[in-house]
Design a protein around this motif. Structure first.
Motif, short mmCIF file in Angstrom:
data_model
loop_
_atom_site.label_atom_id
_atom_site.label_comp_id
_atom_site.label_asym_id
_atom_site.label_seq_id
_atom_site.Cartn_x
_atom_site.Cartn_y
_atom_site.Cartn_z
N PRO A 1 0.78 -1.23 0.00
CA PRO A 1 0.00 0.00 0.00
C PRO A 1 0.82 1.29 0.00
O PRO A 1 0.26 2.37 0.04
N THR A 2 2.18 1.20 -0.05
CA THR A 2 2.99 2.41 0.04
C THR A 2 2.78 3.30 -1.18
O THR A 2 2.71 2.82 -2.32
N VAL A 3 2.69 4.60 -0.92
CA VAL A 3 2.57 5.61 -1.97
C VAL A 3 3.81 6.50 -1.89
O VAL A 3 4.30 6.80 -0.80
N PHE A 4 4.32 6.89 -3.05
CA PHE A 4 5.46 7.82 -3.05
C PHE A 4 5.10 9.10 -3.79
O PHE A 4 4.39 9.09 -4.80
N ALA A 5 5.56 10.22 -3.24
CA ALA A 5 5.43 11.53 -3.87
C ALA A 5 6.75 11.88 -4.52
O ALA A 5 7.82 11.58 -3.98
N VAL A 6 6.70 12.49 -5.69
CA VAL A 6 7.89 12.91 -6.41
C VAL A 6 8.00 14.43 -6.32
O VAL A 6 7.04 15.15 -6.57
N CYS A 7 9.19 14.90 -5.95
CA CYS A 7 9.41 16.34 -5.75
C CYS A 7 10.68 16.77 -6.47
O CYS A 7 11.69 16.07 -6.45
N ARG A 8 10.63 17.97 -7.04
CA ARG A 8 11.79 18.48 -7.76
C ARG A 8 12.90 18.94 -6.81
O ARG A 8 14.07 18.94 -7.17
N ASN A 9 12.53 19.34 -5.58
CA ASN A 9 13.54 19.82 -4.65
C ASN A 9 13.22 19.36 -3.23
O ASN A 9 12.11 18.90 -2.94
N GLU A 10 14.20 19.50 -2.35
CA GLU A 10 14.05 19.01 -0.98
C GLU A 10 13.04 19.82 -0.19
O GLU A 10 12.35 19.29 0.68
N ARG A 11 12.93 21.10 -0.48
CA ARG A 11 11.97 21.94 0.25
C ARG A 11 10.54 21.43 0.04
O ARG A 11 9.75 21.37 0.99
N CYS A 12 10.21 21.06 -1.18
CA CYS A 12 8.90 20.48 -1.47
C CYS A 12 8.72 19.18 -0.70
O CYS A 12 7.65 18.92 -0.12
N ALA A 13 9.76 18.34 -0.69
CA ALA A 13 9.67 17.06 0.03
C ALA A 13 9.44 17.28 1.52
O ALA A 13 8.63 16.57 2.14
N GLU A 14 10.12 18.27 2.12
CA GLU A 14 9.93 18.57 3.53
C GLU A 14 8.48 18.99 3.81
O GLU A 14 7.90 18.61 4.84
N ARG A 15 7.91 19.76 2.91
CA ARG A 15 6.52 20.21 3.09
C ARG A 15 5.56 19.02 3.10
O ARG A 15 4.62 18.96 3.90
N ILE A 16 5.83 18.05 2.23
CA ILE A 16 4.96 16.87 2.17
C ILE A 16 5.16 15.99 3.39
O ILE A 16 4.20 15.44 3.94
N VAL A 17 6.41 15.86 3.83
CA VAL A 17 6.67 15.11 5.07
C VAL A 17 5.86 15.69 6.22
O VAL A 17 5.20 14.96 6.98
N ASN A 18 5.89 17.00 6.37
CA ASN A 18 5.15 17.65 7.46
C ASN A 18 3.64 17.44 7.32
O ASN A 18 2.94 17.26 8.32
N ALA A 19 3.15 17.44 6.09
CA ALA A 19 1.71 17.24 5.86
C ALA A 19 1.28 15.81 6.15
O ALA A 19 0.14 15.57 6.57
N MET A 20 2.19 14.84 5.93
CA MET A 20 1.82 13.44 6.04
C MET A 20 2.06 12.85 7.43
O MET A 20 1.45 11.84 7.78
N ARG A 21 2.93 13.47 8.23
CA ARG A 21 3.29 12.88 9.52
C ARG A 21 2.10 12.81 10.47
O ARG A 21 2.04 11.91 11.31
N GLY A 22 1.17 13.71 10.38
CA GLY A 22 -0.02 13.63 11.22
C GLY A 22 -1.07 12.71 10.65
O GLY A 22 -2.10 12.45 11.27
N PHE A 23 -0.80 12.18 9.47
CA PHE A 23 -1.76 11.36 8.73
C PHE A 23 -1.38 9.88 8.79
O PHE A 23 -2.24 9.01 8.88
N CYS A 24 -0.07 9.60 8.73
CA CYS A 24 0.45 8.24 8.80
C CYS A 24 1.72 8.23 9.65
O CYS A 24 2.45 9.22 9.70
N LYS A 25 1.98 7.10 10.31
CA LYS A 25 3.15 7.00 11.18
C LYS A 25 4.45 6.81 10.40
O LYS A 25 5.49 7.33 10.79
#
Length: 282
Positions: free
Chosen positions: A250-274
């Protein structure tokens, strides 16, 4: 003597089901890539004729239901090895996640024992043995970018400099690959243009890779577990350039052009999944 092998996770940038073969297997066409989330496998020789598997994960079977155990058994039987082996798995890759952790561990054991027992097996010989364990093991023996066809046993490495930041999100449930494949209807399943995706990877074209990414199994797994679609939607709404399920999920991956975008998604997802991981494609 001990041999330590790194066992990276994999993602499917593209997974297409061409149809069902006369032997009952499905004909596959896939583009895979390794990411920098890895298990580590330490293999040591034992004087007694035994196979001992240990792990830091309490979720893993440590007997013949484990792919690394099967890898050791296969080599012992094929080459008449009378010595035993002690295998220690340092697990970092989520289990039952579609990230190929078990297959990568088995491939690492095959590589390690090829060295430890001085078997001098070629890549083709290792791939043939690996396929007896699982369809992703042949790819995991080399890793990197690859074009995979047949039942998973035909692996063509791809030379590319393409890289990107990814965010992997593993929800708190697993999905059985076997049961997902049992639901495939070749006449109605979503198809993926692997030929165009392969060309995009070879051309290092970020935009075209995003355009042609896809997974034929995604609709089946999402119908079972709608949470997968919710993860994708949250990633896209948080700024991901693309979001895709890997393997049978069931793993989903997000693709990001830069690390700043990836950090934003990490922050959005941490309260959603462990289980949330920021990684790079190797």
């Amino acid at each position: 003597m001990s041999v330590i092998e790194k066992a990276p996770a994999k993602i499917n940038l593209g997974l297409d089901i061409i149809g069902k073969r006369s032997d009952g297997f499905h004909e596959l066409s896939m583009i895979m890539a390794s990411v920098d989330l890895s298990d580590y496998v330490t293999v040591s020789e034992l004087d007694q004729d035994d196979i001992i598997v240990e792990s830091n994960s309490c979720k893993l079977p440590l007997n013949n239901r484990n792919d690394v155990y099967q890898a050791a058994v296969l080599l012992k039987q094929k080459f008449g090895i009378s010595k035993g082996v002690h295998i220690v798995l340092d697990k970092k890759i989520p289990i039952c996640a579609g990230l190929g952790g078990g297959s990568s561990d088995a491939a690492a054991v095959l590589r390690a024992l090829n060295t430890l027992w001085q078997l001098n097996l070629s890549w083709d010989e290792l791939i043939e043995i690996g396929f007896e364990i699982g369809s992703d093991v042949p790819y995991c023996l080399k890793g990197g970018y690859a074009f995979i066809t047949g039942k998973g046993e035909i692996v063509e490495s791809l030379e590319t400099n393409f890289s990107a930041w990814l965010v992997l999100v593993k929800p708190d449930f697993g999905i059985s690959t076997r049961t997902v494949f049992a639901e495939i209807n070749p006449g109605t399943i979503k198809r993926v243009d692997i030929t165009s995706l392969k060309q995009a990877v070879l051309a290092n074209s970020y935009d075209d890779i995003l355009r042609f990414m896809g997974n034929s199994l995604e609709d089946i797994s999402i119908a079972r577990r709608p949470e997968i679609q919710k993860i994708k939607d949250r990633m896209l709404n948080s700024g991901a350039d693309a979001a895709l399920m890997t393997g049978s999920g069931p793993t989903v991956f997000a693709v990001c052009r830069n690390e700043r975008c990836a950090e934003r998604i990490v922050n959005a997802m941490r309260g959603f999944c462990k289980e949330v991981y920021k990684v790079r494609i190797l």
